[in-house]
Design a protein around this motif. Structure first.
Motif, mmCIF file in Angstrom:
data_model
loop_
_atom_site.group_PDB
_atom_site.id
_atom_site.type_symbol
_atom_site.label_atom_id
_atom_site.label_comp_id
_atom_site.label_asym_id
_atom_site.label_seq_id
_atom_site.Cartn_x
_atom_site.Cartn_y
_atom_site.Cartn_z
ATOM 1 N N LYS A 151 10.015 5.392 -12.117
ATOM 2 C CA LYS A 151 9.639 5.674 -10.715
ATOM 3 C C LYS A 151 8.175 5.424 -10.738
ATOM 4 C CE LYS A 151 11.898 9.385 -9.235
ATOM 5 N NZ LYS A 151 12.914 8.720 -8.370
ATOM 6 N N ARG A 152 8.063 4.121 -10.288
ATOM 7 C CA ARG A 152 6.849 3.526 -10.133
ATOM 8 C C ARG A 152 6.272 3.928 -8.834
ATOM 9 N NH1 ARG A 152 4.944 -2.482 -11.848
ATOM 10 N NH2 ARG A 152 2.526 -2.401 -11.240
ATOM 11 N N PRO A 153 4.900 4.944 -8.776
ATOM 12 C CA PRO A 153 4.401 5.302 -7.381
ATOM 13 C C PRO A 153 3.527 4.051 -6.806
ATOM 14 C CG PRO A 153 3.204 6.161 -9.136
ATOM 15 C CD PRO A 153 4.583 5.371 -10.069
ATOM 16 N N PHE A 154 3.197 4.302 -5.796
ATOM 17 C CA PHE A 154 2.513 3.195 -5.016
ATOM 18 C C PHE A 154 0.956 3.179 -5.452
ATOM 19 C CE2 PHE A 154 -0.842 2.373 -1.644
ATOM 20 C CZ PHE A 154 -0.779 0.947 -1.389
ATOM 21 N N ILE A 155 0.514 2.205 -6.160
ATOM 22 C CA ILE A 155 -0.863 2.005 -6.672
ATOM 23 C C ILE A 155 -1.428 0.965 -6.034
ATOM 24 C CG2 ILE A 155 -2.263 1.574 -8.874
ATOM 25 C CD1 ILE A 155 0.232 2.667 -10.608
ATOM 26 N N PRO A 156 -2.454 1.100 -5.298
ATOM 27 C CA PRO A 156 -3.223 0.250 -4.563
ATOM 28 C C PRO A 156 -3.555 -0.980 -5.316
ATOM 29 C CG PRO A 156 -3.867 2.330 -3.938
ATOM 30 C CD PRO A 156 -3.092 2.498 -4.997
#
Length: 312
Positions: free
Chosen positions: A200-205
């Motif tokens: 579950k890859r979170p948003f990473i700027p």
């Protein structure tokens, strides 16, 4: 309870300014720490400089010590910390060779040496006893710490802990083929690593990922030395004896889609530790506190409430 997320519209305005990627990286990291009520600090342990996060405001509740995994750093716990209720005293160090802590000799990277460093860290801060959490390598260190220094631990929480290879993983297969997806060597490896580690890859700027990759490439030799030290520790430490020596109650949280350490190994820890509870998380990979920080905090806080200080 510390809540909230980064104000990404504000970030977009910052992106429009003439800032370097490293400026943006540092700004984003600062914002996430601030949302969690954390601030960085540093202490000296002999030849080692240990960087860590602590509460911005003094807290008189239970002391929670959080130990990151291989190639990670103290900020792996920031998003989960933001969901823990106020009152806990939080201590989140960078292990030697990681984050902003100093690089050490290969002998300082073994499980035994890392645990001893954490004892010295707590002694320097005047902390007698903690509730301890560890992820991956940090989970293996937590297990050893609880068995070797039982008087220093009230409870432990293990998030996809290292230490058992009874059930092989996709990482084991990759290592057997001569490939280690956890060590970043060149451009593109960070994206591959994140896909491998996170389900579950979170948003990473973008600024975070690109700077993370550059930092990891620069640490390649150190990371390889740490990985070899951890492997050598696992080969001679008798896990069965270590687990049976743990007196503290244990919460074992494991992502069911973990490719680094097979989730079936949760039963090894549960059967070996006298007082253990297992939570398997659907749709989660190797780093629950990053992938599902609110759920991870909820599980740990609930477990702590069930095991108050002085109950042992």
């Amino acid at each position: 309870m510390k809540k909230g997320h980064l104000a990404w519209p504000v970030l977009l305005l910052v992106l429009l300014a003439s800032c370097s990627r490293y400026d943006l990286y540092n700004w984003i990291i600062h914002q996430e720490r601030d949302q969690a009520g954390l601030e960085p600090a540093m202490l000296e342990l002999g030849d080692l400089s240990i960087s860590y996060l602590r509460n911005q405001s003094p807290a008189s509740g239970r002391t929670l010590l959080m130990v990151h995994g291989f190639g990670g750093n103290k900020d792996n716990w920031t998003r989960m910390a933001a969901h823990l209720p106020d009152g806990y005293r939080l201590l989140i160090p960078d292990l030697p060779g990681h984050g902003d802590s100093s690089v050490a000799s290969p002998d300082d990277y073994t499980v035994e040496a890392q645990a001893a460093t954490l004892v010295a860290f707590l002694d320097e801060l005047g902390v007698e006893k903690v509730d301890m959490a560890g992820n991956s390598m940090g989970g293996g260190i937590t297990v050893y710490f609880a068995s070797r220094y039982p008087e220093r631990v009230t409870s432990i929480a293990l998030f996809d802990p290292a230490g058992s290879n009874r059930y092989p993983s996709q990482l084991d297969k990759a290592l057997a083929e001569g490939n280690n997806p956890l060590v970043v060597k060149e451009s593109g490896d960070m994206d591959n690593l994140l896909d491998f580690v996170l389900e579950k890859r979170p948003f990473i700027p973008w600024p975070l990922e690109s700077v993370m990759e550059e930092k990891a490439i620069a640490r390649q030799q150190t990371n390889e030395a740490i990985f070899q030290a951890i492997l050598s520790s696992s080969e001679h430490l008798a896990l069965d004896r270590i687990l049976s020596a743990i007196k503290a109650p244990a919460l074992i949280v494991w992502g069911k889609q973990d490719r680094v350490l097979a989730p079936e190994n949760a039963e090894v820890f549960a059967q070996g530790i006298p007082d253990a509870r297992v939570e398997l998380l659907e749709g989660v990979g190797h780093v629950p506190m990053v992938e599902v920080p609110e759920r991870s905090a909820e599980l740990w806080h609930g477990f702590l409430q069930q095991h108050p200080r002085g109950a042992l």
